[in-house]
Design an enzyme around this catalytic site. Structure first.
Site, mmCIF file in Angstrom:
data_model
loop_
_atom_site.group_PDB
_atom_site.id
_atom_site.type_symbol
_atom_site.label_atom_id
_atom_site.label_comp_id
_atom_site.label_asym_id
_atom_site.label_seq_id
_atom_site.Cartn_x
_atom_site.Cartn_y
_atom_site.Cartn_z
ATOM 1 C CG LEU A 109 -2.022 -1.002 1.335
ATOM 2 C CD1 LEU A 109 -2.788 -0.833 2.644
ATOM 3 C CD2 LEU A 109 -2.973 -0.891 0.156
ATOM 4 C CG ASP A 110 0.882 4.164 -3.184
ATOM 5 O OD1 ASP A 110 1.620 3.211 -3.486
ATOM 6 O OD2 ASP A 110 0.249 4.832 -4.005
ATOM 7 C CB THR A 111 3.929 6.438 2.033
ATOM 8 O OG1 THR A 111 5.052 5.781 1.456
ATOM 9 C CG2 THR A 111 4.316 6.943 3.410
#
Length: 245
Positions: A109-111
Site C-alpha cells: 500500500l502506498d505510504t
C-alpha cells in the site's frame, strides 16, 4: 544427508520458514557455504530437507517458525516494507517486540494509503495472494478532488488501458451526499492502479482507504490497530490462494 519424508521442502524455503531471511536471500547464504545439513555444507537451494534434519546457520541449528497471520489497519505515513533504506517508519512499527516471528506485508500500500493489510510469515500464502493468477478481491474508498462525472464512471466501468495493460473494475459507485467519494471494487494487482485510473481523467486522489482485501477487513480496528486472524479466516485465505480445495 536428508531422508525421504512427506513434509520435505527445498532448503531455501526451510531457511525462510525459520525466519532467517527471504527465500531469495537464503539462496545467497547457501551459495556462500553458510548452511549445513546434518553437519555437511550444502550448496544446492533445492536440496530437500525435513524438520528432523539438523539444519544449521553459522553453527546454530535453525527450525521452521509456526505460521502466523495478522491483519493491520494501516495508518498514513508508514512504508509497506519490513525495512526502509531512507529510515522511514514501516508498518512493522505498529507491532510490539513480543512478536518474534519474521512477519512481512503481503503486497504493498502506498505510504499515504490506509486500510486493511495482511502480514504473515507464511511465504506460500503470501506468494499466491500476490500472484496475478490469484488476483485477490479489493474494495477501496476513494476521495477525489472533484465529483466523478457520469461519463467517466461509464468509461471506467467498461475498462481503461493503462501503460502496463488493460484494467477493468468490478464495480464503482458514488455516494448521493458526497459525489467526490467513490467506492471501487476490483481484482487487479497492478501497482497504484486506483490512482492511475483516476489520474487518466484528470482527477487527484486526495485519500485512499482499502476496506477489504481477500475477504479481510479492518472492522473493529483503530488506525494502527492489529489482530491475529481467526482459524476460519486463515482457512479462507488458504482456499482463496488455491492451497486448500
Amino acid at each position: 544427508m536428508s531422508h525421504a519424508c512427506n513434509s520435505a521442502v527445498p532448503l531455501n524455503k526451510f531457511i525462510a520458514q525459520a525466519g532467517i531471511c527471504s527465500r531469495r536471500k537464503a539462496v545467497e547464504l547457501i551459495d556462500e557455504g553458510l548452511i549445513k545439513v546434518n553437519d555437511a555444507i550444502i550448496k544446492k537451494p533445492g536440496h530437500r530437507v525435513c524438520v528432523d534434519d539438523k539444519v544449521s546457520y553459522r553453527g546454530k541449528r535453525i527450525m521452521p517458525e509456526e505460521p502466523v497471520y495478522y491483519v493491520l489497519n494501516k495508518p498514513r505515513h508508514l512504508v509497506t516494507t519490513c525495512a526502509d533504506d531512507q529510515g522511514r517508519p514501516t508498518v512493522l512499527h505498529c507491532f510490539p517486540p513480543s512478536i518474534r516471528e519474521r512477519i512481512f506485508p503481503v503486497g504493498r500500500l502506498d505510504t499515504e494509503t490506509t486500510g486493511v493489510l495482511l502480514l504473515t510469515n507464511d511465504g506460500d500464502v503470501a506468494q499466491r495472494l500476490a500472484h496475478p493468477k490469484f488476483e485477490a478481491k479489493k474494495i477501496y474508498m476513494v476521495a477525489l478532488d472533484r465529483p466523478l462525472t457520469a461519463e467517466h464512471t461509464e468509461i471506467i466501468l467498461r475498462g481503461v488501458k493503462l501503460e502496463d495493460g488493460f484494467v477493468k473494475v468490478d464495480s464503482l459507485s458514488t455516494h448521493a451526499q458526497n459525489p467526490c467519494g467513490v467506492r471501487v471494487t476490483l481484482h487487479s494487482g497492478k501497482n497504484r492502479v486506483i490512482k492511475r485510473i483516476f489520474e487518466l481523467f484528470g482527477y487527484h486522489v486526495k485519500k485512499l482507504d482499502r476496506r477489504e482485501y481477500a475477504g479481510l477487513t479492518p472492522k473493529g480496528l483503530m488506525s494502527g490497530g492489529w489482530r491475529q486472524l481467526t482459524f476460519a479466516e486463515v482457512k479462507m485465505l488458504y482456499k482463496r490462494s488455491g492451497l486448500l480445495k
